[in-house]
Motif scaffolding. Structure first.
Motif, PDB file in Angstrom:
ATOM      1  N   LEU A 262       0.811  -1.222   0.000  1.00 48.85           N
ATOM      2  CA  LEU A 262       0.000   0.000   0.000  1.00 48.85           C
ATOM      3  C   LEU A 262       0.844   1.272   0.000  1.00 48.85           C
ATOM      4  O   LEU A 262       0.368   2.339  -0.392  1.00 48.85           O
ATOM      5  CB  LEU A 262      -0.931   0.009   1.216  1.00 48.85           C
ATOM      6  N   TYR A 263       2.076   1.152   0.434  1.00 47.28           N
ATOM      7  CA  TYR A 263       2.950   2.322   0.480  1.00 47.28           C
ATOM      8  C   TYR A 263       3.243   2.895  -0.902  1.00 47.28           C
ATOM      9  O   TYR A 263       3.727   4.021  -1.038  1.00 47.28           O
ATOM     10  CB  TYR A 263       4.273   1.967   1.185  1.00 47.28           C
ATOM     11  N   LYS A 264       2.952   2.120  -1.947  1.00 42.85           N
ATOM     12  CA  LYS A 264       3.193   2.602  -3.305  1.00 42.85           C
ATOM     13  C   LYS A 264       2.159   3.648  -3.733  1.00 42.85           C
ATOM     14  O   LYS A 264       2.332   4.301  -4.759  1.00 42.85           O
ATOM     15  CB  LYS A 264       3.199   1.431  -4.283  1.00 42.85           C
ATOM     16  N   ASP A 265       1.101   3.774  -2.957  1.00 38.85           N
ATOM     17  CA  ASP A 265       0.097   4.802  -3.235  1.00 38.85           C
ATOM     18  C   ASP A 265       0.587   6.122  -2.646  1.00 38.85           C
ATOM     19  O   ASP A 265       0.666   6.265  -1.435  1.00 38.85           O
ATOM     20  CB  ASP A 265      -1.235   4.410  -2.599  1.00 38.85           C
ATOM     21  N   PRO A 266       0.917   7.113  -3.488  1.00 39.23           N
ATOM     22  CA  PRO A 266       1.446   8.392  -2.967  1.00 39.23           C
ATOM     23  C   PRO A 266       0.435   9.165  -2.123  1.00 39.23           C
ATOM     24  O   PRO A 266       0.818  10.049  -1.362  1.00 39.23           O
ATOM     25  CB  PRO A 266       1.810   9.168  -4.240  1.00 39.23           C
ATOM     26  N   GLU A 267      -0.846   8.826  -2.250  1.00 38.91           N
ATOM     27  CA  GLU A 267      -1.893   9.525  -1.502  1.00 38.91           C
ATOM     28  C   GLU A 267      -2.278   8.792  -0.215  1.00 38.91           C
ATOM     29  O   GLU A 267      -3.235   9.171   0.457  1.00 38.91           O
ATOM     30  CB  GLU A 267      -3.144   9.697  -2.373  1.00 38.91           C
ATOM     31  N   LEU A 268      -1.546   7.764   0.126  1.00 37.44           N
ATOM     32  CA  LEU A 268      -1.876   6.960   1.307  1.00 37.44           C
ATOM     33  C   LEU A 268      -1.869   7.807   2.580  1.00 37.44           C
ATOM     34  O   LEU A 268      -0.943   8.581   2.822  1.00 37.44           O
ATOM     35  CB  LEU A 268      -0.863   5.809   1.451  1.00 37.44           C
ATOM     36  N   THR A 269      -2.912   7.658   3.381  1.00 37.37           N
ATOM     37  CA  THR A 269      -3.002   8.370   4.655  1.00 37.37           C
ATOM     38  C   THR A 269      -3.230   7.362   5.779  1.00 37.37           C
ATOM     39  O   THR A 269      -3.538   6.185   5.529  1.00 37.37           O
ATOM     40  CB  THR A 269      -4.171   9.375   4.659  1.00 37.37           C
ATOM     41  N   LEU A 270      -3.095   7.852   6.988  1.00 39.96           N
ATOM     42  CA  LEU A 270      -3.327   7.004   8.155  1.00 39.96           C
ATOM     43  C   LEU A 270      -4.759   6.473   8.146  1.00 39.96           C
ATOM     44  O   LEU A 270      -4.998   5.297   8.451  1.00 39.96           O
ATOM     45  CB  LEU A 270      -3.082   7.805   9.434  1.00 39.96           C
ATOM     46  N   GLY A 271      -5.709   7.326   7.786  1.00 42.15           N
ATOM     47  CA  GLY A 271      -7.111   6.918   7.748  1.00 42.15           C
ATOM     48  C   GLY A 271      -7.366   5.816   6.732  1.00 42.15           C
ATOM     49  O   GLY A 271      -8.129   4.878   7.001  1.00 42.15           O
ATOM     50  N   MET A 272      -6.731   5.919   5.560  1.00 40.12           N
ATOM     51  CA  MET A 272      -6.910   4.905   4.523  1.00 40.12           C
ATOM     52  C   MET A 272      -6.347   3.557   4.970  1.00 40.12           C
ATOM     53  O   MET A 272      -6.982   2.509   4.772  1.00 40.12           O
ATOM     54  CB  MET A 272      -6.226   5.367   3.233  1.00 40.12           C
ATOM     55  N   LEU A 273      -5.176   3.583   5.579  1.00 39.19           N
ATOM     56  CA  LEU A 273      -4.560   2.344   6.052  1.00 39.19           C
ATOM     57  C   LEU A 273      -5.366   1.754   7.208  1.00 39.19           C
ATOM     58  O   LEU A 273      -5.548   0.537   7.293  1.00 39.19           O
ATOM     59  CB  LEU A 273      -3.117   2.612   6.486  1.00 39.19           C
ATOM     60  N   ALA A 274      -5.849   2.623   8.095  1.00 39.38           N
ATOM     61  CA  ALA A 274      -6.653   2.157   9.230  1.00 39.38           C
ATOM     62  C   ALA A 274      -7.947   1.523   8.733  1.00 39.38           C
ATOM     63  O   ALA A 274      -8.398   0.505   9.271  1.00 39.38           O
ATOM     64  CB  ALA A 274      -6.946   3.325  10.159  1.00 39.38           C
TER      65      ALA A 274
END
Length: 359
Positions: A262-274
Protein backbone atom coordinates in the motif's frame (compact mmCIF):
# COMPACT_ATOMS: atom_id res chain seq x y z
CA UNK A 1 -6.72 58.33 3.32
CA UNK A 2 -4.83 55.03 3.15
CA UNK A 3 -6.44 53.99 6.43
CA UNK A 4 -9.93 54.49 5.05
CA UNK A 5 -9.02 52.53 1.91
CA UNK A 6 -7.62 49.78 4.12
CA UNK A 7 -10.86 49.71 6.12
CA UNK A 8 -12.94 49.38 2.94
CA UNK A 9 -10.69 46.58 1.69
CA UNK A 10 -11.01 44.79 5.05
CA UNK A 11 -14.81 44.85 4.92
CA UNK A 12 -14.77 43.75 1.27
CA UNK A 13 -12.47 40.86 2.14
CA UNK A 14 -14.83 39.84 4.91
CA UNK A 15 -17.72 39.72 2.43
CA UNK A 16 -15.65 37.68 -0.05
CA UNK A 17 -14.72 35.13 2.59
CA UNK A 18 -18.36 34.75 3.61
CA UNK A 19 -19.17 34.26 -0.08
CA UNK A 20 -17.08 31.09 -0.32
CA UNK A 21 -19.13 28.04 -1.23
CA UNK A 22 -17.63 25.68 1.34
CA UNK A 23 -17.26 27.59 4.58
CA UNK A 24 -15.96 26.21 7.84
CA UNK A 25 -15.68 27.77 11.29
CA UNK A 26 -12.18 29.04 10.47
CA UNK A 27 -13.63 31.03 7.54
CA UNK A 28 -16.17 32.72 9.79
CA UNK A 29 -13.42 33.61 12.26
CA UNK A 30 -11.25 35.03 9.48
CA UNK A 31 -14.18 37.02 8.11
CA UNK A 32 -14.96 38.41 11.57
CA UNK A 33 -11.28 39.23 12.09
CA UNK A 34 -11.10 41.06 8.76
CA UNK A 35 -14.26 43.05 9.55
CA UNK A 36 -12.93 43.84 13.00
CA UNK A 37 -9.65 45.04 11.49
CA UNK A 38 -11.73 47.25 9.20
CA UNK A 39 -13.37 48.82 12.23
CA UNK A 40 -9.90 49.32 13.74
CA UNK A 41 -8.64 51.06 10.58
CA UNK A 42 -11.77 53.22 10.47
CA UNK A 43 -10.91 54.43 13.95
CA UNK A 44 -7.34 55.16 12.87
CA UNK A 45 -8.73 57.23 9.98
CA UNK A 46 -11.05 58.93 12.47
CA UNK A 47 -8.06 60.19 14.45
CA UNK A 48 -5.68 60.85 11.53
CA UNK A 49 -8.23 62.93 9.61
CA UNK A 50 -9.23 65.02 12.63
CA UNK A 51 -12.80 63.74 12.59
CA UNK A 52 -12.59 63.29 16.34
CA UNK A 53 -13.09 67.06 16.73
CA UNK A 54 -16.50 66.82 15.07
CA UNK A 55 -17.48 63.58 16.81
CA UNK A 56 -15.61 63.54 20.15
CA UNK A 57 -18.05 61.03 21.65
CA UNK A 58 -16.13 58.20 19.94
CA UNK A 59 -12.76 59.10 21.43
CA UNK A 60 -11.15 56.30 23.40
CA UNK A 61 -13.59 53.54 22.53
CA UNK A 62 -11.06 51.97 20.18
CA UNK A 63 -8.50 51.38 22.94
CA UNK A 64 -9.41 47.72 23.70
CA UNK A 65 -9.64 46.69 20.01
CA UNK A 66 -6.01 45.42 19.81
CA UNK A 67 -6.86 42.98 22.61
CA UNK A 68 -8.95 41.03 20.08
CA UNK A 69 -6.27 40.45 17.43
CA UNK A 70 -4.34 37.87 19.47
CA UNK A 71 -7.47 35.79 20.21
CA UNK A 72 -8.52 36.01 16.55
CA UNK A 73 -5.10 34.71 15.46
CA UNK A 74 -5.15 31.83 17.93
CA UNK A 75 -8.79 30.90 17.31
CA UNK A 76 -8.29 30.92 13.54
CA UNK A 77 -5.24 28.63 13.68
CA UNK A 78 -6.97 26.41 16.25
CA UNK A 79 -9.97 25.90 13.97
CA UNK A 80 -8.05 25.70 10.72
CA UNK A 81 -5.78 22.94 12.06
CA UNK A 82 -8.75 21.23 13.75
CA UNK A 83 -7.20 21.14 17.21
CA UNK A 84 -10.21 22.52 19.09
CA UNK A 85 -11.59 20.32 21.86
CA UNK A 86 -14.96 22.05 22.22
CA UNK A 87 -17.11 23.70 19.59
CA UNK A 88 -17.37 27.17 21.10
CA UNK A 89 -14.58 27.11 23.69
CA UNK A 90 -12.50 29.51 21.58
CA UNK A 91 -14.96 32.31 22.39
CA UNK A 92 -13.53 32.43 25.91
CA UNK A 93 -10.31 33.88 24.46
CA UNK A 94 -12.19 37.16 23.92
CA UNK A 95 -13.08 37.64 27.59
CA UNK A 96 -10.15 40.09 28.18
CA UNK A 97 -11.35 42.12 25.19
CA UNK A 98 -14.85 42.52 26.66
CA UNK A 99 -13.41 43.23 30.11
CA UNK A 100 -11.33 45.97 28.47
CA UNK A 101 -14.51 47.58 27.18
CA UNK A 102 -16.11 47.33 30.59
CA UNK A 103 -13.00 49.01 32.00
CA UNK A 104 -13.30 51.79 29.40
CA UNK A 105 -17.02 52.20 29.94
CA UNK A 106 -16.63 52.91 33.64
CA UNK A 107 -13.91 55.52 33.11
CA UNK A 108 -14.80 57.26 29.83
CA UNK A 109 -18.55 57.53 30.19
CA UNK A 110 -18.45 60.45 32.70
CA UNK A 111 -15.97 62.50 30.61
CA UNK A 112 -17.12 65.62 28.78
CA UNK A 113 -16.32 66.06 25.07
CA UNK A 114 -13.74 68.75 25.92
CA UNK A 115 -12.05 66.38 28.37
CA UNK A 116 -11.93 63.64 25.77
CA UNK A 117 -10.27 65.93 23.20
CA UNK A 118 -7.85 67.20 25.84
CA UNK A 119 -6.94 63.62 26.67
CA UNK A 120 -5.62 63.10 23.13
CA UNK A 121 -3.05 65.84 23.75
CA UNK A 122 -1.63 63.88 26.66
CA UNK A 123 -3.47 65.78 29.36
CA UNK A 124 -4.98 63.96 32.31
CA UNK A 125 -8.64 65.06 32.69
CA UNK A 126 -9.54 65.54 36.37
CA UNK A 127 -12.77 63.60 35.75
CA UNK A 128 -10.83 60.48 34.73
CA UNK A 129 -11.23 58.04 37.61
CA UNK A 130 -8.19 55.91 36.86
CA UNK A 131 -4.97 57.62 35.84
CA UNK A 132 -3.54 54.27 34.77
CA UNK A 133 -6.41 53.52 32.36
CA UNK A 134 -4.53 53.71 29.06
CA UNK A 135 -1.08 52.63 30.35
CA UNK A 136 -2.84 49.60 31.84
CA UNK A 137 -4.52 48.79 28.52
CA UNK A 138 -1.22 49.21 26.68
CA UNK A 139 0.44 46.70 28.99
CA UNK A 140 -2.48 44.30 28.58
CA UNK A 141 -2.28 44.59 24.77
CA UNK A 142 1.45 43.80 24.76
CA UNK A 143 1.03 40.84 27.12
CA UNK A 144 -1.92 39.53 25.13
CA UNK A 145 0.03 39.79 21.87
CA UNK A 146 3.07 37.97 23.23
CA UNK A 147 0.99 35.22 24.86
CA UNK A 148 -1.15 34.51 21.79
CA UNK A 149 1.80 34.60 19.40
CA UNK A 150 3.60 32.03 21.58
CA UNK A 151 0.42 29.93 21.86
CA UNK A 152 -0.07 30.07 18.07
CA UNK A 153 3.49 28.83 17.51
CA UNK A 154 2.76 25.92 19.85
CA UNK A 155 -0.35 25.08 17.80
CA UNK A 156 1.70 25.21 14.62
CA UNK A 157 4.32 22.88 16.03
CA UNK A 158 1.67 20.46 17.27
CA UNK A 159 -0.07 20.50 13.90
CA UNK A 160 3.16 19.71 12.10
CA UNK A 161 3.54 16.67 14.33
CA UNK A 162 -0.06 15.65 13.64
CA UNK A 163 0.57 15.85 9.90
CA UNK A 164 3.40 13.33 10.19
CA UNK A 165 1.04 11.07 12.12
CA UNK A 166 -1.57 11.10 9.34
CA UNK A 167 0.07 11.56 5.95
CA UNK A 168 2.76 9.69 4.04
CA UNK A 169 3.47 12.58 1.65
CA UNK A 170 3.41 16.10 3.06
CA UNK A 171 4.84 18.19 0.21
CA UNK A 172 1.42 19.57 -0.71
CA UNK A 173 0.61 20.45 2.88
CA UNK A 174 2.23 23.78 3.62
CA UNK A 175 2.17 25.76 6.83
CA UNK A 176 3.68 28.88 5.27
CA UNK A 177 0.36 30.76 5.29
CA UNK A 178 0.07 30.37 9.06
CA UNK A 179 3.74 31.26 9.58
CA UNK A 180 3.29 34.46 7.57
CA UNK A 181 0.14 35.24 9.53
CA UNK A 182 2.00 34.98 12.84
CA UNK A 183 4.93 36.97 11.42
CA UNK A 184 2.53 39.77 10.44
CA UNK A 185 1.20 40.04 13.98
CA UNK A 186 4.78 39.99 15.31
CA UNK A 187 5.68 42.96 13.08
CA UNK A 188 2.62 44.96 14.13
CA UNK A 189 3.21 44.21 17.81
CA UNK A 190 6.91 45.16 17.50
CA UNK A 191 6.07 48.59 16.07
CA UNK A 192 3.46 49.03 18.80
CA UNK A 193 5.97 48.21 21.55
CA UNK A 194 8.50 50.60 20.04
CA UNK A 195 5.92 53.38 20.06
CA UNK A 196 5.99 53.80 16.27
CA UNK A 197 2.32 54.68 15.83
CA UNK A 198 2.42 55.49 12.11
CA UNK A 199 4.40 52.35 11.25
CA UNK A 200 2.01 50.31 13.39
CA UNK A 201 -1.02 51.64 11.51
CA UNK A 202 0.62 51.23 8.09
CA UNK A 203 1.63 47.67 8.94
CA UNK A 204 -2.02 46.99 9.85
CA UNK A 205 -3.05 48.17 6.37
CA UNK A 206 -0.42 45.91 4.78
CA UNK A 207 -1.53 43.03 6.95
CA UNK A 208 -5.13 43.47 5.79
CA UNK A 209 -4.11 43.32 2.13
CA UNK A 210 -2.04 40.21 2.84
CA UNK A 211 -4.90 38.68 4.84
CA UNK A 212 -7.27 39.16 1.95
CA UNK A 213 -5.02 37.90 -0.82
CA UNK A 214 -3.83 34.74 0.92
CA UNK A 215 -6.73 34.16 3.31
CA UNK A 216 -9.28 33.61 0.54
CA UNK A 217 -7.09 31.37 -1.59
CA UNK A 218 -5.10 29.54 1.10
CA UNK A 219 -4.96 25.77 0.62
CA UNK A 220 -2.95 22.87 1.94
CA UNK A 221 -3.15 23.58 5.67
CA UNK A 222 -4.92 20.31 6.19
CA UNK A 223 -6.31 17.70 3.85
CA UNK A 224 -10.04 17.44 3.25
CA UNK A 225 -9.78 13.80 4.25
CA UNK A 226 -8.52 14.57 7.74
CA UNK A 227 -11.96 15.19 9.21
CA UNK A 228 -13.13 11.87 7.80
CA UNK A 229 -10.07 10.05 9.08
CA UNK A 230 -10.66 11.16 12.64
CA UNK A 231 -14.14 9.62 12.58
CA UNK A 232 -13.29 6.24 11.05
CA UNK A 233 -14.77 3.53 13.20
CA UNK A 234 -13.34 0.07 13.60
CA UNK A 235 -13.54 -2.89 15.85
CA UNK A 236 -10.88 -1.51 18.24
CA UNK A 237 -12.23 2.03 18.54
CA UNK A 238 -13.54 1.77 22.10
CA UNK A 239 -11.14 -0.87 23.38
CA UNK A 240 -7.98 -0.40 25.40
CA UNK A 241 -4.78 -0.97 23.47
CA UNK A 242 -3.40 -3.95 25.36
CA UNK A 243 -0.23 -5.72 24.37
CA UNK A 244 -2.16 -8.53 22.70
CA UNK A 245 -4.32 -6.18 20.65
CA UNK A 246 -1.30 -4.10 19.61
CA UNK A 247 0.61 -7.18 18.48
CA UNK A 248 -2.38 -8.45 16.52
CA UNK A 249 -2.81 -5.14 14.69
CA UNK A 250 0.93 -4.97 14.10
CA UNK A 251 0.99 -8.46 12.59
CA UNK A 252 -1.90 -7.60 10.28
CA UNK A 253 -0.14 -4.38 9.31
CA UNK A 254 3.06 -6.20 8.37
CA UNK A 255 1.16 -8.75 6.29
CA UNK A 256 -0.83 -6.10 4.43
CA UNK A 257 2.26 -3.99 3.72
CA UNK A 258 4.12 -7.02 2.36
CA UNK A 259 1.32 -8.48 0.25
CA UNK A 260 -0.48 -5.37 -0.97
CA UNK A 261 2.37 -2.84 -0.90
CA UNK A 262 0.00 0.00 0.00
CA UNK A 263 2.95 2.32 0.48
CA UNK A 264 3.19 2.60 -3.30
CA UNK A 265 0.10 4.80 -3.23
CA UNK A 266 1.45 8.39 -2.97
CA UNK A 267 -1.89 9.52 -1.50
CA UNK A 268 -1.88 6.96 1.31
CA UNK A 269 -3.00 8.37 4.65
CA UNK A 270 -3.33 7.00 8.15
CA UNK A 271 -7.11 6.92 7.75
CA UNK A 272 -6.91 4.90 4.52
CA UNK A 273 -4.56 2.34 6.05
CA UNK A 274 -6.65 2.16 9.23
CA UNK A 275 -9.78 1.56 7.15
CA UNK A 276 -8.02 -1.28 5.31
CA UNK A 277 -7.13 -2.89 8.66
CA UNK A 278 -10.58 -2.12 10.12
CA UNK A 279 -9.13 -0.28 13.09
CA UNK A 280 -9.46 3.24 14.40
CA UNK A 281 -6.73 5.65 13.12
CA UNK A 282 -5.86 6.55 16.70
CA UNK A 283 -5.16 2.92 17.59
CA UNK A 284 -3.10 2.37 14.45
CA UNK A 285 -1.04 5.44 15.28
CA UNK A 286 -0.47 4.04 18.79
CA UNK A 287 0.65 0.72 17.34
CA UNK A 288 3.16 2.43 15.06
CA UNK A 289 4.50 4.46 17.97
CA UNK A 290 4.80 1.51 20.38
CA UNK A 291 5.66 -1.38 18.06
CA UNK A 292 7.70 0.44 15.42
CA UNK A 293 8.76 3.56 17.38
CA UNK A 294 7.92 5.56 14.26
CA UNK A 295 5.34 8.05 13.07
CA UNK A 296 3.07 7.02 10.20
CA UNK A 297 5.05 9.31 7.88
CA UNK A 298 8.41 7.72 8.76
CA UNK A 299 7.02 4.19 8.68
CA UNK A 300 5.57 4.47 5.18
CA UNK A 301 8.54 6.30 3.73
CA UNK A 302 10.95 3.74 5.14
CA UNK A 303 9.03 1.09 3.20
CA UNK A 304 9.28 3.23 0.08
CA UNK A 305 13.03 3.67 0.50
CA UNK A 306 13.52 -0.07 1.01
CA UNK A 307 11.41 -0.76 -2.08
CA UNK A 308 13.54 1.67 -4.08
CA UNK A 309 16.74 -0.05 -2.92
CA UNK A 310 15.31 -3.36 -4.12
CA UNK A 311 14.00 -2.11 -7.48
CA UNK A 312 17.07 -0.10 -8.41
CA UNK A 313 19.16 -3.28 -8.21
CA UNK A 314 17.06 -5.16 -10.77
CA UNK A 315 18.71 -5.39 -14.22
CA UNK A 316 15.44 -4.59 -16.00
CA UNK A 317 15.34 -1.21 -14.25
CA UNK A 318 18.78 -0.03 -15.39
CA UNK A 319 17.23 2.01 -18.19
CA UNK A 320 14.96 3.93 -15.85
CA UNK A 321 15.94 7.12 -14.04
CA UNK A 322 16.32 7.24 -10.30
CA UNK A 323 13.32 9.54 -10.00
CA UNK A 324 11.01 7.37 -12.09
CA UNK A 325 11.81 4.37 -9.87
CA UNK A 326 11.22 6.53 -6.80
CA UNK A 327 7.79 7.51 -8.12
CA UNK A 328 6.95 3.84 -8.61
CA UNK A 329 7.74 3.32 -4.93
CA UNK A 330 5.19 5.90 -3.79
CA UNK A 331 7.12 9.16 -3.60
CA UNK A 332 5.41 12.10 -5.26
CA UNK A 333 8.30 14.57 -5.56
CA UNK A 334 12.05 14.66 -5.97
CA UNK A 335 12.57 16.71 -2.82
CA UNK A 336 10.52 14.31 -0.69
CA UNK A 337 12.40 11.31 -2.07
CA UNK A 338 15.85 12.83 -1.57
CA UNK A 339 15.01 14.06 1.93
CA UNK A 340 13.62 10.73 3.16
CA UNK A 341 16.26 8.60 1.45
CA UNK A 342 19.11 10.56 3.00
CA UNK A 343 17.36 10.57 6.38
CA UNK A 344 17.10 6.78 6.41
CA UNK A 345 20.35 5.74 4.65
CA UNK A 346 22.57 8.75 5.54
CA UNK A 347 23.57 9.11 1.87
CA UNK A 348 21.91 10.59 -1.21
CA UNK A 349 20.16 8.36 -3.77
CA UNK A 350 22.77 9.10 -6.46
CA UNK A 351 25.58 8.28 -4.03
CA UNK A 352 23.84 5.00 -3.16
CA UNK A 353 23.57 4.06 -6.84
CA UNK A 354 27.26 4.83 -7.45
CA UNK A 355 28.29 3.03 -4.29
CA UNK A 356 26.62 -0.16 -5.53
CA UNK A 357 27.83 0.33 -9.13
CA UNK A 358 24.30 0.57 -10.42
CA UNK A 359 24.74 3.62 -12.64
Amino acid sequence: MQYLVGAIIAVYISILILGKKKRVTADYILAAWSFFAGVHLTYIYYYASGKYIDIPELIGWNAPIPLAHGPFLYAYILQLTQQQKTRYGWLLFFVPFFLGYLYILLDLQPLSNAARISMLSGNQPPELKCEYLFPGLTTAIICSGVVYIAASLVLLRRHKKNINEQFSNTDRITLNWLRYLIAGIVIILSFFILGQAELTFLSVVGFIVFLGYFGIRQVGIISDETAEETTVKGRYEKSTLTGGVAQKIHAELIEVMQTEQLYKDPELTLGMLAKRLAVHPGLLSQVLNTEEQKSFYDYINEHRVNEFKKLVCLPENRNFTILSIAFDCGFNSKSSFNRNFKKITQISPSAYVKQHHLD
